[in-house]
Scaffold this motif. Structure first.
Motif, short mmCIF file in Angstrom:
data_model
loop_
_atom_site.label_atom_id
_atom_site.label_comp_id
_atom_site.label_asym_id
_atom_site.label_seq_id
_atom_site.Cartn_x
_atom_site.Cartn_y
_atom_site.Cartn_z
N ASP A 88 68.00 133.76 98.77
CA ASP A 88 69.25 134.27 99.25
C ASP A 88 70.75 133.47 98.90
N TYR A 91 72.57 135.13 96.20
CA TYR A 91 73.35 136.54 96.31
C TYR A 91 74.59 136.02 97.05
N GLN A 95 75.93 141.40 98.99
CA GLN A 95 74.52 141.44 98.77
C GLN A 95 73.57 141.16 99.82
N GLN A 96 73.72 139.74 100.34
CA GLN A 96 72.91 139.48 101.41
C GLN A 96 72.85 140.38 102.69
N LEU A 99 70.54 143.25 101.62
CA LEU A 99 69.36 142.67 101.92
C LEU A 99 68.87 142.52 103.10
N GLU A 103 65.60 144.46 105.05
CA GLU A 103 64.69 143.97 105.97
C GLU A 103 64.59 144.50 107.38
#
Length: 280
Positions: A88, A91, A95-96, A99, A103
């Motif tokens: 990660d 990113y 973006q994190q 993401l 999840e």
């Protein structure tokens, strides 16, 4: 579908009567399931904002000799995905955050592998007329969205998205009009008023169905059926894609339990077409 580390942690905590401090630790562990098996008791205490002895007492409450025994167990039942998480770093923060929400949605999908709680909730909501839908502060948009769509298939939906002294009156009015259930969306930070409203609703005879960010949320003890959906914490303000999607799933389950839901939808579409309500 295989369980994620967070789901296996959740199952580890189920069935235990935890104190508010212990629920805070459990919630912290579920949200950080990838890293928890590598944390010391001091590090976990700092992460959860509690004392180190509280972490030790939490481990004992789960039936372990101490935190080291709990951590060994976690490494067996909830192996972390640190190597994947380390990627990660490539990113940026936006973006994190996305993401992280992916999840959260994956965890929700795994939870829905057992549809029984959602189906039970759908039956409870369908049978309640009127149906009060509660959501204050951060959760008001979730409640408002659910109520908007629910009104297309349910005969009497009452949105409760404002607090104050009249909130209890409106709950009493719904119960007096025949309501049997109350749907609540509860997201962090959890307003004290929400817990008080749920307690009042149960005292009025309503069955409380709650969508919350965690099974260990403060509203859990005031709920008859709580279905968790995690929120994202990667940005300055929490993101709630999973609770929103869970709300739509509950809508589907409720509609399935309403015998005239399809007829109501078709009638709405006919009225909308006659009025030219939407641009084609």
């Amino acid at each position: 579908m295989s369980d994620s580390p967070a789901t296996r942690l959740q199952k580890l905590f189920e069935g235990h009567r935890l104190t508010p401090t212990q629920r805070r630790i459990a919630h912290c562990m579920v949200r950080g399931a990838a890293d928890v098996p590598f944390l010391s008791s001091v590090e976990l205490a700092e992460l959860a904002g509690v004392s180190q002895p509280s972490v030790t007492r939490f481990a004992v409450a789960l039936g372990f000799d101490g935190y080291p025994a709990l951590r060994r167990h976690l490494r067996e039942v909830a192996p972390a995905e640190r190597a994947e998480a380390a990627q990660d770093d490539s990113y940026n923060e936006y973006q994190q955050a996305v993401l992280g929400e992916i999840e959260n949605l994956r965890q929700l999908a795994e939870m829905l592998a057992d549809p029984a709680p959602v189906e039970e909730a759908g039956r409870l909501l369908a049978a309640s007329a009127p149906l009060p839908v509660l959501g204050l502060r951060a959760a008001s948009s979730q409640a408002r969205g659910f109520a908007y769509f629910a009104a297309k298939v349910h005969p009497d939906v009452r949105l409760l998205d404002e607090g104050g002294s009249m909130l209890a009156d409106r709950i009493d009015a719904a119960a007096g009009a025949g309501a049997s259930a109350l749907l609540c969306f509860a997201l962090p930070r959890h307003p004290r008023e929400v817990a008080e409203a749920l307690e009042h609703g149960r005292a009025a005879g309503l069955t409380v169905v709650t969508v919350a960010d965690s099974a260990f949320a403060p509203v859990a003890r005031h709920s008859d059926l709580l279905i968790p959906a995690p929120v994202g914490t990667g940005l300055a303000f929490d993101t709630a894609c999973a609770p929103m999607l869970l709300g739509r799933v509950l809508l589907e389950a409720m509609a399935d339990a309403l015998p005239d839901a399809q007829a109501r939808l078709e009638a709405f579409d006919a009225r909308a077409a006659a009025r030219g309500l939407f641009v084609e």
